[in-house]
Motif scaffolding. Structure first.
Motif, PDB file in Angstrom:
ATOM      1  N   ARG A 125      71.675  42.832  78.562  1.00 21.43           N
ATOM      2  CA  ARG A 125      70.986  41.852  77.901  1.00 21.43           C
ATOM      3  C   ARG A 125      71.062  41.737  76.295  1.00 21.43           C
ATOM      4  NH1 ARG A 125      66.500  40.170  75.308  1.00 21.43           N
ATOM      5  NH2 ARG A 125      65.823  38.118  75.584  1.00 21.43           N
ATOM      6  N   PRO A 126      71.728  40.597  76.087  1.00 21.18           N
ATOM      7  CA  PRO A 126      72.429  39.578  76.809  1.00 21.18           C
ATOM      8  C   PRO A 126      73.410  39.721  77.627  1.00 21.18           C
ATOM      9  CG  PRO A 126      72.985  39.483  74.292  1.00 21.18           C
ATOM     10  CD  PRO A 126      71.877  40.638  74.494  1.00 21.18           C
ATOM     11  N   ILE A 127      73.781  38.986  78.443  1.00 20.08           N
ATOM     12  CA  ILE A 127      75.031  39.285  79.395  1.00 20.08           C
ATOM     13  C   ILE A 127      75.977  38.168  78.798  1.00 20.08           C
ATOM     14  CG2 ILE A 127      73.714  39.719  81.341  1.00 20.08           C
ATOM     15  CD1 ILE A 127      73.907  36.803  82.374  1.00 20.08           C
ATOM     16  N   GLY A 128      77.226  38.511  79.106  1.00 19.21           N
ATOM     17  CA  GLY A 128      78.348  37.581  78.980  1.00 19.21           C
ATOM     18  C   GLY A 128      79.054  38.051  77.623  1.00 19.21           C
ATOM     19  N   LEU A 129      80.192  37.564  77.408  1.00 23.03           N
ATOM     20  CA  LEU A 129      80.935  37.501  76.147  1.00 23.03           C
ATOM     21  C   LEU A 129      79.989  36.557  75.265  1.00 23.03           C
ATOM     22  CD1 LEU A 129      84.795  37.569  77.420  1.00 23.03           C
ATOM     23  CD2 LEU A 129      83.078  39.591  76.844  1.00 23.03           C
ATOM     24  N   ASN A 130      80.234  37.036  73.775  1.00 14.99           N
ATOM     25  CA  ASN A 130      79.528  36.390  72.844  1.00 14.99           C
ATOM     26  C   ASN A 130      80.549  35.277  72.441  1.00 14.99           C
ATOM     27  OD1 ASN A 130      78.232  35.524  70.729  1.00 14.99           O
ATOM     28  ND2 ASN A 130      78.375  37.478  69.222  1.00 14.99           N
ATOM     29  N   SER A 162      68.441  35.503  75.489  1.00 12.69           N
ATOM     30  CA  SER A 162      69.029  35.650  74.007  1.00 12.69           C
ATOM     31  C   SER A 162      68.590  37.073  73.552  1.00 12.69           C
ATOM     32  CB  SER A 162      68.212  34.344  73.307  1.00 12.69           C
ATOM     33  OG  SER A 162      68.652  34.574  71.907  1.00 12.69           O
ATOM     34  N   ALA A 163      69.661  37.334  72.607  1.00 16.13           N
ATOM     35  CA  ALA A 163      69.608  38.778  71.809  1.00 16.13           C
ATOM     36  C   ALA A 163      68.421  38.149  70.656  1.00 16.13           C
ATOM     37  CB  ALA A 163      70.684  38.868  71.317  1.00 16.13           C
ATOM     38  N   ARG A 164      67.954  37.142  70.419  1.00 17.05           N
ATOM     39  CA  ARG A 164      67.118  37.013  69.382  1.00 17.05           C
ATOM     40  C   ARG A 164      65.510  36.979  69.931  1.00 17.05           C
ATOM     41  NH1 ARG A 164      70.749  32.504  69.297  1.00 17.05           N
ATOM     42  NH2 ARG A 164      69.075  31.217  70.262  1.00 17.05           N
ATOM     43  N   HIS A 165      65.551  37.121  71.248  1.00 15.07           N
ATOM     44  CA  HIS A 165      64.013  37.149  71.452  1.00 15.07           C
ATOM     45  C   HIS A 165      63.687  38.554  72.271  1.00 15.07           C
ATOM     46  CE1 HIS A 165      63.782  32.936  70.924  1.00 15.07           C
ATOM     47  NE2 HIS A 165      64.776  32.559  71.697  1.00 15.07           N
ATOM     48  N   THR A 166      62.467  38.787  72.422  1.00 18.13           N
ATOM     49  CA  THR A 166      62.080  40.057  73.090  1.00 18.13           C
ATOM     50  C   THR A 166      62.398  40.054  74.614  1.00 18.13           C
ATOM     51  OG1 THR A 166      60.554  40.312  71.491  1.00 18.13           O
ATOM     52  CG2 THR A 166      60.057  41.665  73.744  1.00 18.13           C
ATOM     53  N   ALA A 167      62.968  41.076  75.115  1.00 20.23           N
ATOM     54  CA  ALA A 167      63.545  41.032  76.457  1.00 20.23           C
ATOM     55  C   ALA A 167      62.105  41.341  77.430  1.00 20.23           C
ATOM     56  CB  ALA A 167      64.582  42.195  76.842  1.00 20.23           C
TER      57      ALA A 167
END
Length: 172
Positions: free
Chosen positions: A137-142, A111-116
């Protein structure tokens, strides 16, 4: 009103199942046996990708796929690599080693909301920041995907958009 076929448009023939889709000429490497990897590899094969499961743990497998446990020649300029589990201890070493190959694209779920978690793991292993930046990261279309099939569809749609030089929708 009946649809008339445009003999000059091969996409029309594909849409009506009158012609096979062109193979992508790309390899899809799903790292780690997971529900998302299962969907990615199954759907990816349908989309013309050569599917490969890379699973370092010989005790973990997916039905229907032969897993490779070692990095190899399949990690070439046609390879799109997706780490499908961001909780595995092997993330740092696997990514470090994948980045040594001329892979076309590499990403890790998360998730873009959490630290990678991969950033610190790679930095701790001495991977330079420009190499760490290669990992998407993140992967995939939004599209708000949450389930393994949705994540796989979003990821593959992004890879297809990239393959076709289209903007897709990776912005989060």
């Amino acid at each position: 009103m009946a649809h008339t076929h445009d003999a000059e448009d091969p996409a029309c023939a594909v849409a009506h199942s009158e012609a096979p889709a062109e193979p992508a000429g790309r390899t899809l490497v799903a790292v780690f046996a997971s529900p998302v990897a299962d969907c990615l590899l199954r759907f990816g094969a349908e989309l013309g990708f050569r599917p490969i499961l890379l699973e370092p743990d010989p005790g973990r497998r997916l039905a229907g796929f032969t897993a490779v446990t070692e990095l190899g020649g399949y990690l070439d300029a046609t390879a799109d690599v997706v780490l499908t589990d961001h909780h595995r201890e092997e993330i740092g070493p696997v990514l470090r080693d994948v980045l040594k190959f001329p892979v076309r694209w590499v990403g890790i779920m998360g998730s873009a909301r959490h630290t990678a978690p991969h950033v610190r793991a790679l930095a701790d292993l001495g991977v330079p920041p420009d190499e760490i930046a290669r990992v998407h990261r993140p992967i995939g279309l939004n599209i708000g995907s949450r389930t393994p099939p949705e994540i796989a569809v979003a990821t593959l749609a992004g890879l297809i958009a990239d393959r076709n030089a289209r903007p897709g929708g990776f912005a989060f």
